[in-house]
Design a protein around this motif. Structure first.
Motif: not given
Length: 110
Positions: A66-69, A77-83, A88-91, A96-101
């Protein structure tokens, strides 16, 4: 359920601290620097409280996933850094892994 509240506070505090790192200008700006220090102190304290009933591996998987996401969202939002799409797929896979756990694993404290 209290353990998950502590974990949520820990995650939010860590996200605030990490997202504020850039604003510290290498710890030369006192305001953001104090926010980073307070955020990490709060995060680690609340993480230790959550470990009373959540196994450390599960807590850390949730914390880091969750921290990564959330840090990526804050950076957008803060620094206008785009992904890009692969990021986005990796996140999405991390979430999904957090939900499974949390929903399916018997290792998770419910």
């Amino acid at each position: 359920m209290r353990a998950y509240a502590y974990l949520a506070i820990a995650i939010l505090a860590e996200v605030i601290a990490t997202s504020s790192l850039k604003a510290t200008a290498e710890f030369t700006r006192p305001g953001p620097s104090l926010l980073v220090i307070a955020g990490y102190a709060t995060a680690f304290y609340c993480l230790t409280l959550s470990l009373r009933s959540i196994p450390v591996g599960i807590a850390y998987a949730i914390w880091s996933g969750l921290g990564i996401v959330l840090v990526a969202a804050a950076s957008f939002v803060l620094y206008k850094q785009k992904l890009d799409a692969p990021a986005l797929i990796g996140m999405a896979m991390i979430l999904g892994g957090c939900l499974v756990i949390n929903l399916l694993s018997k290792s998770s404290a419910h």
